[in-house]
Structures are given as C-alpha cells and as structure tokens.
Design an enzyme around this catalytic site. Structure first.
Site, PDB file in Angstrom:
ATOM      1  N   ARG A  16       1.643  56.885  37.921  1.00 56.91           N
ATOM      2  CA  ARG A  16       2.899  56.952  37.143  1.00 56.91           C
ATOM      3  C   ARG A  16       3.120  58.371  36.629  1.00 56.91           C
ATOM      4  O   ARG A  16       2.240  59.240  36.775  1.00 56.91           O
ATOM      5  CB  ARG A  16       2.880  55.952  35.991  1.00 56.91           C
ATOM      6  CG  ARG A  16       1.750  56.154  35.002  1.00 56.91           C
ATOM      7  CD  ARG A  16       1.794  55.046  33.941  1.00 56.91           C
ATOM      8  NE  ARG A  16       0.513  54.836  33.306  1.00 56.91           N
ATOM      9  CZ  ARG A  16       0.119  55.450  32.186  1.00 56.91           C
ATOM     10  NH1 ARG A  16       0.905  56.297  31.593  1.00 56.91           N
ATOM     11  NH2 ARG A  16      -1.074  55.192  31.682  1.00 56.91           N
ATOM     12  N   ALA A  91      -4.707  63.497  35.691  1.00 58.01           N
ATOM     13  CA  ALA A  91      -4.989  62.420  34.730  1.00 58.01           C
ATOM     14  C   ALA A  91      -5.255  63.018  33.364  1.00 58.01           C
ATOM     15  O   ALA A  91      -6.041  63.947  33.226  1.00 58.01           O
ATOM     16  CB  ALA A  91      -6.194  61.599  35.195  1.00 58.01           C
ATOM     17  N   GLY A  92      -4.575  62.492  32.381  1.00 58.40           N
ATOM     18  CA  GLY A  92      -4.783  63.037  31.040  1.00 58.40           C
ATOM     19  C   GLY A  92      -4.248  62.103  29.986  1.00 58.40           C
ATOM     20  O   GLY A  92      -3.437  61.215  30.270  1.00 58.40           O
ATOM     21  N   ILE A  93      -4.748  62.283  28.793  1.00 61.16           N
ATOM     22  CA  ILE A  93      -4.182  61.555  27.657  1.00 61.16           C
ATOM     23  C   ILE A  93      -3.747  62.606  26.653  1.00 61.16           C
ATOM     24  O   ILE A  93      -4.331  63.689  26.582  1.00 61.16           O
ATOM     25  CB  ILE A  93      -5.201  60.584  27.007  1.00 61.16           C
ATOM     26  CG1 ILE A  93      -6.515  61.308  26.648  1.00 61.16           C
ATOM     27  CG2 ILE A  93      -5.485  59.410  27.923  1.00 61.16           C
ATOM     28  CD1 ILE A  93      -7.450  60.456  25.798  1.00 61.16           C
ATOM     29  N   TYR A 180      -5.872  67.835  21.551  1.00 59.99           N
ATOM     30  CA  TYR A 180      -5.203  67.977  22.856  1.00 59.99           C
ATOM     31  C   TYR A 180      -5.110  69.457  23.234  1.00 59.99           C
ATOM     32  O   TYR A 180      -5.420  69.841  24.362  1.00 59.99           O
ATOM     33  CB  TYR A 180      -3.813  67.347  22.766  1.00 59.99           C
ATOM     34  CG  TYR A 180      -2.991  67.412  24.036  1.00 59.99           C
ATOM     35  CD1 TYR A 180      -3.384  66.697  25.172  1.00 59.99           C
ATOM     36  CD2 TYR A 180      -1.817  68.159  24.103  1.00 59.99           C
ATOM     37  CE1 TYR A 180      -2.624  66.738  26.336  1.00 59.99           C
ATOM     38  CE2 TYR A 180      -1.053  68.197  25.249  1.00 59.99           C
ATOM     39  CZ  TYR A 180      -1.459  67.489  26.371  1.00 59.99           C
ATOM     40  OH  TYR A 180      -0.702  67.538  27.520  1.00 59.99           O
TER      41      TYR A 180
HETATM   42  P1  NDP Z   1       1.223  59.507  31.802  1.00 56.42           P
HETATM   43  O1  NDP Z   1       0.542  58.890  30.637  1.00 56.42           O
HETATM   44  O2  NDP Z   1       2.532  58.969  32.248  1.00 56.42           O
HETATM   45  O3  NDP Z   1       0.239  59.540  33.039  1.00 56.42           O
HETATM   46  C1  NDP Z   1      -1.108  59.810  32.851  1.00 56.42           C
HETATM   47  C2  NDP Z   1      -1.849  59.317  34.067  1.00 56.42           C
HETATM   48  O4  NDP Z   1      -3.237  59.572  33.858  1.00 56.42           O
HETATM   49  C3  NDP Z   1      -1.674  57.831  34.294  1.00 56.42           C
HETATM   50  O5  NDP Z   1      -1.504  57.586  35.659  1.00 56.42           O
HETATM   51  C4  NDP Z   1      -2.982  57.245  33.809  1.00 56.42           C
HETATM   52  O6  NDP Z   1      -3.314  56.074  34.533  1.00 56.42           O
HETATM   53  C5  NDP Z   1      -3.951  58.376  34.120  1.00 56.42           C
HETATM   54  N1  NDP Z   1      -5.147  58.313  33.301  1.00 56.42           N
HETATM   55  C6  NDP Z   1      -5.235  58.396  31.958  1.00 56.42           C
HETATM   56  N2  NDP Z   1      -6.502  58.281  31.567  1.00 56.42           N
HETATM   57  C7  NDP Z   1      -7.236  58.141  32.700  1.00 56.42           C
HETATM   58  C8  NDP Z   1      -8.609  57.969  32.966  1.00 56.42           C
HETATM   59  N3  NDP Z   1      -9.520  57.916  31.988  1.00 56.42           N
HETATM   60  N4  NDP Z   1      -9.013  57.864  34.256  1.00 56.42           N
HETATM   61  C9  NDP Z   1      -8.118  57.903  35.265  1.00 56.42           C
HETATM   62  N5  NDP Z   1      -6.802  58.055  35.078  1.00 56.42           N
HETATM   63  C10 NDP Z   1      -6.372  58.174  33.796  1.00 56.42           C
HETATM   64  O7  NDP Z   1       1.356  61.074  31.428  1.00 56.42           O
HETATM   65  P2  NDP Z   1       2.334  62.205  31.981  1.00 56.42           P
HETATM   66  O8  NDP Z   1       2.763  61.921  33.358  1.00 56.42           O
HETATM   67  O9  NDP Z   1       3.335  62.460  30.934  1.00 56.42           O
HETATM   68  O10 NDP Z   1       1.332  63.457  31.974  1.00 56.42           O
HETATM   69  C11 NDP Z   1       0.663  63.863  33.149  1.00 56.42           C
HETATM   70  C12 NDP Z   1      -0.133  65.116  32.837  1.00 56.42           C
HETATM   71  O11 NDP Z   1       0.765  66.123  32.342  1.00 56.42           O
HETATM   72  C13 NDP Z   1      -1.192  64.925  31.769  1.00 56.42           C
HETATM   73  O12 NDP Z   1      -2.333  65.695  32.082  1.00 56.42           O
HETATM   74  C14 NDP Z   1      -0.521  65.473  30.522  1.00 56.42           C
HETATM   75  O13 NDP Z   1      -1.458  65.917  29.567  1.00 56.42           O
HETATM   76  C15 NDP Z   1       0.291  66.613  31.104  1.00 56.42           C
HETATM   77  N6  NDP Z   1       1.407  67.007  30.283  1.00 56.42           N
HETATM   78  C16 NDP Z   1       2.389  66.115  29.934  1.00 56.42           C
HETATM   79  C17 NDP Z   1       3.425  66.526  29.107  1.00 56.42           C
HETATM   80  C18 NDP Z   1       4.515  65.599  28.671  1.00 56.42           C
HETATM   81  O14 NDP Z   1       5.295  66.007  27.770  1.00 56.42           O
HETATM   82  N7  NDP Z   1       4.647  64.418  29.238  1.00 56.42           N
HETATM   83  C19 NDP Z   1       3.525  67.909  28.630  1.00 56.42           C
HETATM   84  C20 NDP Z   1       2.451  68.751  29.060  1.00 56.42           C
HETATM   85  C21 NDP Z   1       1.440  68.316  29.859  1.00 56.42           C
HETATM   86  P3  NDP Z   1      -4.034  54.796  33.857  1.00 56.42           P
HETATM   87  O15 NDP Z   1      -3.635  54.767  32.410  1.00 56.42           O
HETATM   88  O16 NDP Z   1      -3.526  53.631  34.641  1.00 56.42           O
HETATM   89  O17 NDP Z   1      -5.487  55.029  34.049  1.00 56.42           O
END
Ligand code: NDP
Length: 279
Positions: A16, A91-93, A180
């Site tokens: 996603r 992948a990130g939180i 973060y």
């Molecule tokens: P989402 O939360 O929509 O997507 C994060 C994805 O990471 C999901 O597919 C989730 O899948 C996966 N994920 C999270 N934890 C884990 C884990 N422990 N193991 C495997 N997969 C994991 O976030 P965004 O699309 O908004 O962000 C994507 C990237 O961009 C991230 O690194 C975020 O830090 C970075 N970013 C986002 C910004 C924003 O404003 N949106 C700004 C700057 C950077 P699942 O939960 O199913 O495991």
C-alpha cells in the site's frame, strides 16, 4: 523501451501507499516485482495489479524488523526469481503511538508560528518501546534487507538500492516526531556510507526523502486529526502550495532503479515542494 525490463525488484512495504505505487511503476517498466509486508491480503491484491502489467509478482509475508524473517523472505525470493537487481527499502512506520498525534500537531503549529519556541516535551515522554520500535522497523529493517540483497548483488556486480527516508531525517524544520527523525537520519547516513562502500562493486545506493505525502497512513495518522486552521498552517510550509501524492515520487524511483542513474552514488534526493531546500 521499458527501463526495467526483466529486472527483479523487491519493494518492502509494497502492499500500500508509496511502496505500492513504486511497485506498480516498476511493473509498468517491465520489472518482475516482489513485495513484502505483514498483511498477506493487501499484498495479494497489489500482486494482482502488478500481474495486470504483464510481469510476474511475488507477495511475501515478512516483518522486516526480524532478521530471521528477512533471511527467510530472501530465500523464497531467490528460489522463485533466482536473483535480485533492485531493492527499495520503503517499509516504515512514523507513528509508534497513535495517541501521540496531538503532540505532533501541536508541534507543527509551533513550527509555523513566529517568535520564541519551546519544547512540548515529546522526547521526554517517549517510552523505550516507542524509541526502539521506530528503529527496529525503519533502521534495522533497512539494514537486514540491504545485507541480504548485497550478497547477491555483489556476486553479479550489479544492483540498485533505493532507501525511502523523509524530510524529517534531513531537516529539523519539518520534524514533529523525534524518534522518527532520528531513525530516518540514521538511514540517510547509512545511504551515504554504503553508497561509498559498494559503488566499486557496481551497486548504487541512493535515497528519496519525501515531503508531506498524502497516503492513507498520513491521512489517518496526522491529517484527519487536524482542524482546518492547522491544515492551512501545514500548507503554508510548502512553497508549492500543495501536499504531495505518490505520483510526485514514482518517476524518481524508476530513475534510481534504472541505468539512467548509474553515476549517482549515495545521494539523498528530496521532492518536497520546497519545504526543505538546503541540507
Ligand atoms: P504506509 O503506512 O501507507 O505504508 C507503509 C508500508 O510499510 C506498508 O505496506 C506496511 O505494511 C509496511 N510495513 C510497516 N511496518 C512493517 C514491518 N515491520 N515489516 C514489513 N512491512 C512493514 O506509509 P507511506 O506509504 O505513507 O510511507 C512509505 C514510506 O515513506 C515510509 O518509509 C515512510 O516513513 C516514508 N515517508 C512517508 C511520508 C508521508 O507523509 N506519508 C513522508 C516522508 C516519508 P504492513 O503494515 O501490512 O506490514
């Protein structure tokens, strides 16, 4: 001519948000794409969309914060595709504590207001768990996946690694979550160090630092909790006058995964609408 034809890519968190958009962009450019995350249903749905582009998709369940799970995932990937050319550590939180959104919004308010500033105590109220969670997923996950990918890429003298960081990791101006910011800052440093380390082995490592990006996660984690005035303040931080969408990043992600970027090493590129320019 498709830019990634017959390449094999792994996008972590590819089910996603930004990861999904990058996975689909790579598929459109002819790559076979593996995606991983913790929710198989979401991954399988994205896999169907990838296959609709006429390439192969491989959905893999994996928590990237576990070294053992990452190792097992790479075994499955290599059994299936035989190789890996492109790794996107996406992948990130960014919220280890959903209830902490209020603090972050207040901090954002502060950032936009003139005059003296003071700490709202975000750091002093962070728990050990919140601190370590942020590092386990973002930093440890990036390291574990990178280590596995390098073993293959080194042997074939070719590879593209793209790390997804954040403006929070390159500037205090946008920081409203210290754990973060610290985690993304660590990946920025890793990108530069590793870029230097492996360039001679035909592997390039670069990073994308998104600005405020309207994904579901951003909407649910921060944006929906803001009032209209706070949303306007957020917009005022962006000289371009709009928040970004995933489409602002996918062409760059394709560039960094393709041979067009072969001379680019250890760079942090930040499409952020002008929020952060010098870093
Ligand atoms: P989402 O939360 O929509 O997507 C994060 C994805 O990471 C999901 O597919 C989730 O899948 C996966 N994920 C999270 N934890 C884990 C884990 N422990 N193991 C495997 N997969 C994991 O976030 P965004 O699309 O908004 O962000 C994507 C990237 O961009 C991230 O690194 C975020 O830090 C970075 N970013 C986002 C910004 C924003 O404003 N949106 C700004 C700057 C950077 P699942 O939960 O199913 O495991």
């Amino acid at each position: 001519m498709k830019k990634l034809k017959d390449r094999v890519a792994l996008i972590t968190g590819g089910g996603r948000g930004l990861g999904q958009a990058i996975a689909l962009a790579y598929a459109k450019e002819g790559a076979n794409v593996a995606i991983c995350g913790r929710n198989i249903g979401v991954l399988e749905e994205t896999a169907r969309q990838i296959e609709a582009e006429g390439v192969e998709a491989l959905p893999l369940t994996c928590d990237v914060s576990s070294s053992a799970q990452v190792h097992a995932m790479f075994e499955k990937l290599l059994n299936h595709f035989g190789t890996i050319d492109i790794l996107v550590n996406n992948a990130g939180i960014f919220r280890s504590d959903p209830a902490g959104a209020k603090d972050r919004i207040n901090h954002l308010d502060l950032v936009t207001k003139p005059g003296p500033r003071y700490s709202l105590g975000i750091t002093k109220s962070l728990t050990d768990e919140q601190w370590h969670d942020m590092f386990r997923v973002n930093v440890d996950g990036t390291f574990y996946c990178t280590r596995e990918a390098l073993r293959v890429m080194e042997s074939k003298h070719y590879g593209k690694i793209v790390n997804i960081v954040s403006i929070s990791g390159i500037s205090s101006r946008s920081s409203h979550s210290p754990n973060y910011a610290a985690a993304k800052g660590a990946i920025v440093a890793l990108t530069r160090s590793l870029g230097h380390e492996v360039a001679g082995a035909g592997i390039t490592v670069n990073a994308i630092a998104p600005g405020y990006l309207m994904t579901e996660e951003f909407k649910n984690g921060l944006y929906n909790a803001m009032n209209e005035d706070q949303r306007q303040r957020l917009l005022q931080l962006v000289p371009l006058g709009r928040l970004s969408t995933v489409d602002d990043y996918t062409p760059l992600a394709v560039f960094l995964a393709s041979s067009d970027s072969d001379y680019l090493v250890g760079q942090i590129i930040s499409p952020n609408g002008g929020v952060v320019i010098e870093f």
